[in-house]
Design a protein around this motif. Structure first.
Motif, PDB file in Angstrom:
ATOM      1  N   LEU A 199       0.870  -1.177   0.000  1.00 51.77           N
ATOM      2  CA  LEU A 199       0.000   0.000   0.000  1.00 51.77           C
ATOM      3  C   LEU A 199       0.910   1.231   0.000  1.00 51.77           C
ATOM      4  O   LEU A 199       1.756   1.377   0.892  1.00 51.77           O
ATOM      5  CB  LEU A 199      -0.893   0.006   1.253  1.00 51.77           C
ATOM      6  N   GLY A 200       0.777   2.086  -1.004  1.00 51.03           N
ATOM      7  CA  GLY A 200       1.604   3.297  -1.096  1.00 51.03           C
ATOM      8  C   GLY A 200       0.787   4.529  -0.743  1.00 51.03           C
ATOM      9  O   GLY A 200      -0.398   4.610  -1.092  1.00 51.03           O
ATOM     10  N   ILE A 201       1.433   5.472  -0.058  1.00 52.41           N
ATOM     11  CA  ILE A 201       0.746   6.715   0.330  1.00 52.41           C
ATOM     12  C   ILE A 201       1.635   7.906  -0.015  1.00 52.41           C
ATOM     13  O   ILE A 201       2.803   7.941   0.357  1.00 52.41           O
ATOM     14  CB  ILE A 201       0.418   6.698   1.838  1.00 52.41           C
ATOM     15  N   GLU A 202       1.062   8.878  -0.739  1.00 53.57           N
ATOM     16  CA  GLU A 202       1.820  10.069  -1.150  1.00 53.57           C
ATOM     17  C   GLU A 202       1.070  11.328  -0.686  1.00 53.57           C
ATOM     18  O   GLU A 202      -0.125  11.465  -0.939  1.00 53.57           O
ATOM     19  CB  GLU A 202       1.977  10.053  -2.685  1.00 53.57           C
ATOM     20  N   SER A 203       1.812  12.223  -0.021  1.00 53.92           N
ATOM     21  CA  SER A 203       1.170  13.479   0.421  1.00 53.92           C
ATOM     22  C   SER A 203       2.203  14.611   0.499  1.00 53.92           C
ATOM     23  O   SER A 203       2.116  15.452   1.385  1.00 53.92           O
ATOM     24  CB  SER A 203       0.521  13.293   1.794  1.00 53.92           C
ATOM     25  N   SER A 204       3.187  14.616  -0.435  1.00 53.96           N
ATOM     26  CA  SER A 204       4.291  15.563  -0.238  1.00 53.96           C
ATOM     27  C   SER A 204       3.954  16.999  -0.607  1.00 53.96           C
ATOM     28  O   SER A 204       4.564  17.927  -0.105  1.00 53.96           O
ATOM     29  CB  SER A 204       5.506  15.120  -1.049  1.00 53.96           C
ATOM     30  N   CYS A 205       2.968  17.181  -1.493  1.00 46.09           N
ATOM     31  CA  CYS A 205       2.677  18.554  -1.944  1.00 46.09           C
ATOM     32  C   CYS A 205       1.169  18.787  -1.926  1.00 46.09           C
ATOM     33  O   CYS A 205       0.580  18.908  -0.851  1.00 46.09           O
ATOM     34  CB  CYS A 205       3.297  18.770  -3.317  1.00 46.09           C
ATOM     35  N   ASP A 206       0.539  18.807  -3.091  1.00 50.03           N
ATOM     36  CA  ASP A 206      -0.894  19.110  -3.105  1.00 50.03           C
ATOM     37  C   ASP A 206      -1.734  17.991  -3.716  1.00 50.03           C
ATOM     38  O   ASP A 206      -2.871  18.219  -4.101  1.00 50.03           O
ATOM     39  CB  ASP A 206      -1.150  20.438  -3.837  1.00 50.03           C
ATOM     40  N   GLY A 253       0.730  12.340   5.784  1.00 47.66           N
ATOM     41  CA  GLY A 253       0.936  10.995   5.237  1.00 47.66           C
ATOM     42  C   GLY A 253       1.772  10.136   6.164  1.00 47.66           C
ATOM     43  O   GLY A 253       1.496   8.942   6.347  1.00 47.66           O
ATOM     44  N   CYS A 254       2.801  10.744   6.734  1.00 51.41           N
ATOM     45  CA  CYS A 254       3.708  10.016   7.629  1.00 51.41           C
ATOM     46  C   CYS A 254       2.956   9.536   8.876  1.00 51.41           C
ATOM     47  O   CYS A 254       3.038   8.364   9.257  1.00 51.41           O
ATOM     48  CB  CYS A 254       4.886  10.934   7.991  1.00 51.41           C
ATOM     49  N   SER A 255       2.188  10.429   9.503  1.00 46.55           N
ATOM     50  CA  SER A 255       1.458  10.056  10.727  1.00 46.55           C
ATOM     51  C   SER A 255       0.409   8.999  10.412  1.00 46.55           C
ATOM     52  O   SER A 255       0.227   8.045  11.172  1.00 46.55           O
ATOM     53  CB  SER A 255       0.731  11.267  11.331  1.00 46.55           C
TER      54      SER A 255
END
Ligand code: KG4
Ligand code: ZN
Length: 342
Positions: free
Chosen positions: A9-16, A94-96
């Motif tokens: 499972l991949g999660i991306e939230s670095s920008c918008d 995303g990290c939390s």
């Protein structure tokens, strides 16, 4: 007996963009992205609004990805998330979330470098050839512009990078000068298609090594526009397509000058592009043409894996999983620091 399928499972939230993906080995089962419209009228990403939108989007986006993939949490082998670089407030969400989900499900956690993931998106199985090692990747996004030599999936060295604005940032900032909404890159691309790339000449930088610079171009466009608008208030609207075509032409010239030099100096002719700006139609066409001229094998990512997406995070996560490289619950987001692996 065949090897067990690995599901990440991949999660991306670095920008918008809030994105979640389910990857089975190298195959994408689902890749769901919620883009944030809220920034359009501000001419750029507003960090506080971005992190609030991530908080609202992350649970539904992950649910949707699992549902579309037809996969339950029990079938997931590991959770990969973007640790950095990016906007701190966005990364933290995303990290939390990934840490909490890993704790609740007792699954291994994998921290991924966003820039490495853009490059590793080339290994997502699309039934087309993938680059052979070593290859050169021109990584062009909103925050970075890098020439990277990729010796193995987890062995990369940066040969050159921008000393000021990134290529995507140049597209966006110049688009803003032209009165276009954020993100300007795709709009400049579209308008450029009907314009004359040689209509206007703008400054090109002189930089050392394989580095890039785009802030001089931005200033050169700004001064020219200010001068012309004083003489003719309708200058921008009357010349919009030509302005976009000329700006794009100059950005591509800057990128290709360095890319050609790196290829010629290293002798590497496996050439890939990655990151949001690799969605640019001019860049894609020019890479194919240059590839033919210089006998390069060129690799252009599928459109949906150019801009930010979680499939590439899951793909990088899979390479780390295979090597047994995991994070623990003490891991925290890193906004700027280049941590030296995927
Ligand atoms: O990789 P990405 O989605 O996010 C970052 O990691 O920064 O890249 C976003 C950047 C923005 O600057 C956007 O304007 C640019 O990619 N971009 C484009 C195009 N599509 C996205 N630039 C030029 N032409 C495009 N078609
Ligand atoms: Zn990106």
């Amino acid at each position: 007996m065949g090897q067990k399928d690995i599901v990440i499972l991949g999660i991306e939230s670095s920008c918008d963009d809030t994105s979640a993906s389910v990857l089975q080995n190298n195959r994408v089962l689902a890749n769901i992205t919620a883009s944030q419209k809220v920034h359009e009228s501000y001419g750029g990403v507003v960090p506080e609004l971005a992190s609030r939108a991530h908080q609202q989007n992350i649970v539904p986006v992950v649910h949707e990805a699992l549902k579309k993939a037809g996969i339950s949490m029990q079938e997931i082998d590991a959770i990969a998330f973007t640790r950095g670089p990016g906007l701190m407030g966005s990364l933290v969400v995303g990290c939390s979330f990934a840490k909490a989900l890993a704790l609740a499900t007792n699954l291994p956690l994998i921290d991924v470098n966003h820039m490495h993931a853009h490059i590793l998106a080339h290994f997502i199985d699309e039934g087309i050839p993938v680059p052979k090692f070593p290859f050169i990747c021109l990584t062009v996004s909103g925050g970075h512009t890098q020439l990277v030599q990729v010796d193995a999936p987890l062995e990369m060295k940066i040969l050159g990078s921008t000393i000021d604005d990134a290529a995507g940032e140049a597209f966006d900032k110049i688009a803003k000068i032209l009165g276009l909404p954020y993100p300007g890159g795709p709009l400049v691309d579209k308008l450029a298609q009907t314009g004359n790339p040689l209509a206007f000449q703008f400054a090109e930088p002189k930089v050392d090594g394989y580095n890039f610079s785009f802030s001089g171009l931005k200033t050169s466009v700004l001064y020219r526009i200010q001068k012309e608008v004083k003489l003719n208030p309708n200058f921008i609207s009357e010349n919009l397509a030509d302005l976009c075509a000329s700006v794009q032409h100059t950005i591509l010239k800057i990128l290709f000058n360095q890319l050609k030099r790196v290829s010629s100096d290293t002798g590497i002719r496996e050439i890939a592009i990655a990151g949001g700006v690799s969605a640019n139609s001019g860049l894609r066409n020019q890479l194919m043409e240059t590839g033919k001229q210089l006998n390069w094998n060129v690799f252009i990512p599928k459109f949906e894996y150019c801009t930010d997406n979680a499939a590439m995070i899951a793909m990088a996560g899979k390479f780390l999983f295979d090597k047994g490289i995991f994070a623990d619950q003490t891991v925290s987001a890193q906004a700027r620091k280049e941590f030296n692996r995927s």
